[in-house]
Design an enzyme around this catalytic site. Structure first.
Site, PDB file in Angstrom:
ATOM      1  N   CYS A 124       0.813  -1.230   0.000  1.00 13.52           N
ATOM      2  CA  CYS A 124       0.000   0.000   0.000  1.00 13.52           C
ATOM      3  C   CYS A 124       0.842   1.273   0.000  1.00 13.52           C
ATOM      4  CB  CYS A 124      -0.965  -0.014   1.175  1.00 13.52           C
ATOM      5  SG  CYS A 124      -2.147  -1.368   1.072  1.00 13.52           S
ATOM      6  N   HIS A 175      -3.205   7.329   2.183  1.00 15.64           N
ATOM      7  CA  HIS A 175      -3.611   5.994   1.752  1.00 15.64           C
ATOM      8  C   HIS A 175      -4.972   5.713   2.368  1.00 15.64           C
ATOM      9  CE1 HIS A 175      -3.923   1.870   0.888  1.00 15.64           C
ATOM     10  NE2 HIS A 175      -3.681   1.461   2.119  1.00 15.64           N
ATOM     11  N   ASN A 222     -10.038  -0.138  -0.024  1.00 20.62           N
ATOM     12  CA  ASN A 222      -8.577  -0.023  -0.047  1.00 20.62           C
ATOM     13  C   ASN A 222      -8.065  -0.576  -1.381  1.00 20.62           C
ATOM     14  OD1 ASN A 222      -5.826  -0.281   0.277  1.00 20.62           O
ATOM     15  ND2 ASN A 222      -5.935  -1.209   2.319  1.00 20.62           N
TER      16      ASN A 222
HETATM   17  N1  COA Z   1     -18.192  -8.119   9.686  1.00 17.85           N
HETATM   18  C1  COA Z   1     -18.645  -8.325  10.910  1.00 17.85           C
HETATM   19  N2  COA Z   1     -17.827  -8.583  11.941  1.00 17.85           N
HETATM   20  C2  COA Z   1     -16.513  -8.652  11.701  1.00 17.85           C
HETATM   21  C3  COA Z   1     -15.987  -8.465  10.431  1.00 17.85           C
HETATM   22  C4  COA Z   1     -16.876  -8.198   9.392  1.00 17.85           C
HETATM   23  N3  COA Z   1     -16.481  -7.972   8.135  1.00 17.85           N
HETATM   24  N4  COA Z   1     -14.643  -8.572  10.496  1.00 17.85           N
HETATM   25  C5  COA Z   1     -14.319  -8.828  11.765  1.00 17.85           C
HETATM   26  N5  COA Z   1     -15.470  -8.884  12.507  1.00 17.85           N
HETATM   27  C6  COA Z   1     -15.602  -9.144  13.923  1.00 17.85           C
HETATM   28  C7  COA Z   1     -14.409  -9.838  14.517  1.00 17.85           C
HETATM   29  O1  COA Z   1     -14.497 -11.229  14.294  1.00 17.85           O
HETATM   30  C8  COA Z   1     -14.505  -9.466  15.960  1.00 17.85           C
HETATM   31  O2  COA Z   1     -15.457 -10.313  16.577  1.00 17.85           O
HETATM   32  P1  COA Z   1     -15.213 -10.873  18.057  1.00 17.85           P
HETATM   33  O3  COA Z   1     -15.107  -9.638  18.904  1.00 17.85           O
HETATM   34  O4  COA Z   1     -16.425 -11.686  18.280  1.00 17.85           O
HETATM   35  O5  COA Z   1     -13.945 -11.630  17.958  1.00 17.85           O
HETATM   36  C9  COA Z   1     -15.098  -8.063  15.941  1.00 17.85           C
HETATM   37  O6  COA Z   1     -15.663  -7.904  14.616  1.00 17.85           O
HETATM   38  C10 COA Z   1     -14.079  -6.968  16.156  1.00 17.85           C
HETATM   39  O7  COA Z   1     -12.934  -7.247  15.357  1.00 17.85           O
HETATM   40  P2  COA Z   1     -11.688  -6.338  15.359  1.00 17.85           P
HETATM   41  O8  COA Z   1     -10.662  -6.925  14.451  1.00 17.85           O
HETATM   42  O9  COA Z   1     -11.295  -5.997  16.759  1.00 17.85           O
HETATM   43  O10 COA Z   1     -12.313  -5.023  14.703  1.00 17.85           O
HETATM   44  P3  COA Z   1     -11.609  -3.672  14.422  1.00 17.85           P
HETATM   45  O11 COA Z   1     -12.402  -2.575  15.025  1.00 17.85           O
HETATM   46  O12 COA Z   1     -10.135  -3.727  14.710  1.00 17.85           O
HETATM   47  O13 COA Z   1     -11.779  -3.548  12.850  1.00 17.85           O
HETATM   48  C11 COA Z   1     -10.466  -3.811  10.873  1.00 17.85           C
HETATM   49  C12 COA Z   1     -11.199  -4.508  12.002  1.00 17.85           C
HETATM   50  C13 COA Z   1      -9.850  -4.847   9.975  1.00 17.85           C
HETATM   51  C14 COA Z   1     -11.486  -2.994  10.118  1.00 17.85           C
HETATM   52  C15 COA Z   1      -9.381  -2.880  11.461  1.00 17.85           C
HETATM   53  O14 COA Z   1      -8.600  -3.590  12.373  1.00 17.85           O
HETATM   54  C16 COA Z   1      -8.505  -2.295  10.438  1.00 17.85           C
HETATM   55  O15 COA Z   1      -8.940  -1.512   9.605  1.00 17.85           O
HETATM   56  N6  COA Z   1      -7.203  -2.606  10.482  1.00 17.85           N
HETATM   57  C17 COA Z   1      -6.246  -2.067   9.562  1.00 17.85           C
HETATM   58  C18 COA Z   1      -6.458  -2.665   8.223  1.00 17.85           C
HETATM   59  C19 COA Z   1      -5.606  -2.058   7.211  1.00 17.85           C
HETATM   60  O16 COA Z   1      -5.449  -0.869   7.204  1.00 17.85           O
HETATM   61  N7  COA Z   1      -5.091  -2.873   6.315  1.00 17.85           N
HETATM   62  C20 COA Z   1      -4.364  -2.481   5.196  1.00 17.85           C
HETATM   63  C21 COA Z   1      -3.131  -1.783   5.573  1.00 17.85           C
HETATM   64  S1  COA Z   1      -2.425  -1.161   4.179  1.00 17.85           S
END
Ligand code: COA
Length: 318
Positions: free
Chosen positions: A114, A245, A275
């Site tokens: 990214c 980004h 993304n």
């Molecule tokens: N729909 C519904 N629930 C989901 C889900 C989805 N698409 N994806 C994950 N969950 C659930 C998880 O399983 C978790 O459930 P649990 O509490 O029962 O275990 C809950 O939602 C919370 O998950 P968590 O990972 O803590 O959520 P978050 O607030 O951190 O959001 C992301 C997840 C991926 C959106 C976030 O971590 C993120 O954006 N990270 C960076 C990603 C990124 O930038 N990547 C590219 C970098 S270049």
């Protein structure tokens, strides 16, 4: 002393739009969850017969038209991508062929996930600053849909496909004030596609520790601002636009807050594009330039974090 400046931009998004509602039919997720946690409402998905170099071509052609230059005057082509058409030739060579450029200009790919566009922009800027080249094409493109596990709700809701391009030209004044690049390979397990050529595996999809990536991204984006402004004579309040980004609106909002900026000063495309990895910054830049929000003379801060981890920034006067 030479600088490079951006003289044209272009973007391309595949025709097919996939809504959050469509994802609800594939995995256990909801439009509410996706929007609340990421800001994403929809993304574009490439056709089965579409390729990364084709997306590059449409974005590049628009940038070339916008700049009003002859394709043969381009002396360097750099494509940032993690999803090339082929193992080789590079997407940059395939793009050169599609553009019909036969002037012998070097063309190569850069892989920094990214952060790829910032890496490509920085490399190109060094060539132009050194006086080695007058005009160069920088493209960021990714077809993430090909490396998504459509059964994994923690990744498939986040990404989209697209390409963005910028034409750079030598100038006597900035232009690009400064670019910064960083990497820390000790984080390579946090975000990866665990399959390749010398290490093939049965899992060719994006795997991510979302929480870890999130925390790292917020901190890295905060720390790089001061480092970028240092020795440029510019202050935080001189920045007119943040073109970040586009991974997650919450990461962007955290950066904006720390910068003391407002969300109105951000070119935000994550809601419409998801993304798009290396394409996200040039697509956002193109959106801001084409709708007239970014004006001649405005100061733009671009910044990105990606797999590797890699991260970087560019401080630019348009
Ligand atoms: N729909 C519904 N629930 C989901 C889900 C989805 N698409 N994806 C994950 N969950 C659930 C998880 O399983 C978790 O459930 P649990 O509490 O029962 O275990 C809950 O939602 C919370 O998950 P968590 O990972 O803590 O959520 P978050 O607030 O951190 O959001 C992301 C997840 C991926 C959106 C976030 O971590 C993120 O954006 N990270 C960076 C990603 C990124 O930038 N990547 C590219 C970098 S270049």
């Amino acid at each position: 002393m030479y600088y490079s400046r951006i003289i044209g931009s272009g973007g391309y998004l595949p025709e097919r739009v996939m809504s959050n509602a469509e994802l609800e039919a594939l995995v256990d997720t909801s439009d509410e969850w996706i929007q609340a946690r990421t800001g994403i409402r929809k993304r574009h998905i490439a056709r089965e017969d579409e390729t990364t170099s084709e997306m590059c071509y449409y974005a590049a052609r628009r940038a070339i038209e916008c700049a009003g230059v002859a394709p043969d005057s381009i002396e360097l082509i750099v494509v940032a991508t993690s999803t090339p058409d082929l193992i080789y030739p590079s997407s940059a060579c395939l793009l050169q062929r599609r553009l019909g450029i036969r002037n012998g200009a070097p063309a190569f790919d850069v892989q920094a996930v990214c952060s790829g566009f910032i890496y490509a922009l920085s490399i190109t800027d060094q060539y132009i600053r050194a006086g080695a080249m007058q005009r160069a094409l920088v493209v960021g493109a990714d077809m993430n849909s090909r490396i998504l596990d459509w059964r994994d709700r923690t990744t498939c809701v986040l990404f989209g496909d697209g390409a963005g391009a910028a034409l750079l030209e030598r100038s006597d004044s900035p232009g690009i004030y400064k670019t910064l690049l960083h990497a820390d390979g000790s984080y390579s397990d946090h975000l990866q596609v665990p399959s390749g050529v010398s290490k093939p595996s049965a899992d060719p999809f994006i795997r991510m520790r979302g929480n870890e990536v999130f925390k790292f991204a917020v901190q890295a984006m905060d720390e790089i601002v001061g480092e970028t402004l240092a020795d440029t004579g510019l202050q935080q309040q001189d920045i007119d636009w943040l073109v970040p980004h586009q991974a997650n609106q919450r990461i962007i909002a955290a950066t904006v807050k720390k910068l003391g900026m407002s969300m109105d000063q951000v070119i935000l495309t994550v809601g419409e594009h998801g993304n798009t990895s290396a394409a996200s910054i040039p697509l956002a830049l193109d959106a801001g330039l084409r709708d007239g929000r970014i004006k001649q003379g405005d100061i733009i801060l671009m910044e990105a974090v990606g797999g590797g981890f890699t991260w970087g920034s560019a401080l630019v006067r348009y």
